[in-house]
Design an enzyme around this catalytic site. Structure first.
Site, PDB file in Angstrom:
ATOM      1  N   ASP A   7       0.848  -1.195   0.000  1.00  0.00           N
ATOM      2  CA  ASP A   7       0.000   0.000   0.000  1.00  0.00           C
ATOM      3  C   ASP A   7       0.878   1.238   0.000  1.00  0.00           C
ATOM      4  OD1 ASP A   7      -1.931   2.141   0.967  1.00  0.00           O
ATOM      5  OD2 ASP A   7      -3.251   0.401   1.045  1.00  0.00           O
ATOM      6  N   ASP A  63       3.843   1.902  -4.592  1.00  0.00           N
ATOM      7  CA  ASP A  63       2.881   2.703  -5.340  1.00  0.00           C
ATOM      8  C   ASP A  63       2.564   1.969  -6.632  1.00  0.00           C
ATOM      9  OD1 ASP A  63       1.465   4.547  -6.830  1.00  0.00           O
ATOM     10  OD2 ASP A  63       2.794   6.231  -6.377  1.00  0.00           O
ATOM     11  N   ASN A 109      -6.280  -5.501  -5.171  1.00  0.00           N
ATOM     12  CA  ASN A 109      -7.385  -4.762  -4.581  1.00  0.00           C
ATOM     13  C   ASN A 109      -7.205  -3.244  -4.624  1.00  0.00           C
ATOM     14  OD1 ASN A 109      -9.775  -4.469  -2.588  1.00  0.00           O
ATOM     15  ND2 ASN A 109      -8.079  -3.480  -1.511  1.00  0.00           N
ATOM     16  N   TYR A 142     -15.284   5.830 -13.162  1.00  0.00           N
ATOM     17  CA  TYR A 142     -15.073   4.661 -12.303  1.00  0.00           C
ATOM     18  C   TYR A 142     -15.592   3.396 -12.985  1.00  0.00           C
ATOM     19  CZ  TYR A 142     -15.304   1.655  -8.171  1.00  0.00           C
ATOM     20  OH  TYR A 142     -15.151   0.621  -7.278  1.00  0.00           O
ATOM     21  N   LYS A 175     -13.621  -0.197 -14.104  1.00  0.00           N
ATOM     22  CA  LYS A 175     -14.007  -1.512 -13.596  1.00  0.00           C
ATOM     23  C   LYS A 175     -14.503  -2.435 -14.707  1.00  0.00           C
ATOM     24  CE  LYS A 175     -12.853  -0.844  -9.320  1.00  0.00           C
ATOM     25  NZ  LYS A 175     -11.759  -1.630  -8.717  1.00  0.00           N
ATOM     26  N   THR A 219     -16.854   1.338   3.219  1.00  0.00           N
ATOM     27  CA  THR A 219     -15.411   1.523   3.340  1.00  0.00           C
ATOM     28  C   THR A 219     -15.102   2.965   3.730  1.00  0.00           C
ATOM     29  OG1 THR A 219     -15.213   2.146   1.014  1.00  0.00           O
ATOM     30  CG2 THR A 219     -14.973  -0.203   1.559  1.00  0.00           C
TER      31      THR A 219
END
Length: 263
Positions: A37, A59, A86, A151, A155, A186
């Site tokens: 992360d 990154d 993820n 977005y 996806k 989240t």
């Protein structure tokens, strides 16, 4: 012996949300887990203060950073068997609301990030007896959602990439699948709600568009990811598993509406 005993897993975007929930669940089931992360680059603490999880700063928009991070994770864990792609960011607006730079930025994380990490991980996965890759996709790949043009485009690409990867690597024994979550509770969604004029009304609207009437939890998505990554799904590849409260396939009538009113 636990289901994931002897399995070495790398989870990107593992510092929070779905990634952290997945990393913790895999560790609960016996896996050795590293979390990659960007937020771990300058932080020495384990993700979520869970000492079982190996923090790896990196990154996904930087190929050199990715290769170094994946190599470090594989060396520290003793190999890689499972890759959970993820890491991702959100975007709001219609096709008119984001300029070219924003389109490039979101694609760079959500799609090209998967490309970079997978490319770096494949040499290690090929050495595994039970390699698996699980990509975090979205209901936005299969349903038209308002104000999510950018977005959704990323996806949709992730879904197509998952299928292509599954076809490319099936003869190497590498399974590739994805999960399609609905709206998940989240930190990113929390920030969107905080910025809304009426956070409670906005949360209610997000919950109402899922037939279950509530947001999906990160732990529910993590359970689906763990299934797809694990030995119980050894016959499964090229599959998208929806975890969306019924959003993709159900069209229930409104509550308290009679059959007569429905007609």
């Amino acid at each position: 012996m636990s289901e994931f005993t002897g399995i070495h897993a790398l989870v990107t975007g593992g510092a929070s949300g779905i990634g952290l929930a997945t990393a913790r669940l895999l560790a609960d089931r016996g896996a050795q887990v590293a979390c990659l992360d960007r937020d771990l680059v300058t932080e020495g603490d384990p993700p979520g203060a869970d000492v079982r999880l190996l923090p790896v700063g990196g990154d996904v928009t930087d190929d050199a950073s990715v290769r170094e991070a994946v190599g470090h994770a594989a060396a520290a864990l003793g190999g890689l068997d499972v890759l959970i792609n993820n890491a991702g960011i959100g975007a709001q607006g219609t096709i008119e609301d984001n300029d070219d730079d924003e389109w490039r930025r979101v694609f760079d994380v959500n799609l090209f990030g998967i490309v970079r990490v997978t490319r770096a991980a494949l040499p290690y996965l090929r050495l595994s007896a039970s390699p698996a890759i699980v990509n975090t996709c979205s209901i936005a790949a299969t349903a038209g959602l308002p104000d999510r043009a950018l977005y959704s485009a990323t996806k949709g690409a992730v879904l197509s990439l998952t299928l292509a990867m599954a076809a490319d690597h099936i003869h190497e024994g590498i399974r590739v699948t994805c999960v399609n979550p609905g709206t998940v509770d989240t930190p990113w969604v929390g920030r969107l709600l905080e910025a809304a004029d009426d956070p409670e009304a906005e949360r209610a609207a997000l919950a109402a568009r899922q037939p279950s009437g509530r947001l999906v939890s990160p732990e529910e998505v993590a359970a689906a990811i763990a299934y797809l990554a694990g030995p119980s799904a050894s016959g499964t590849t090229g599959t998208a598993l929806a975890v969306d409260g019924g959003m993709a396939g159900l069209r229930p009538r409104p509550r308290n509406q009679s059959l007569k009113e429905r007609k």
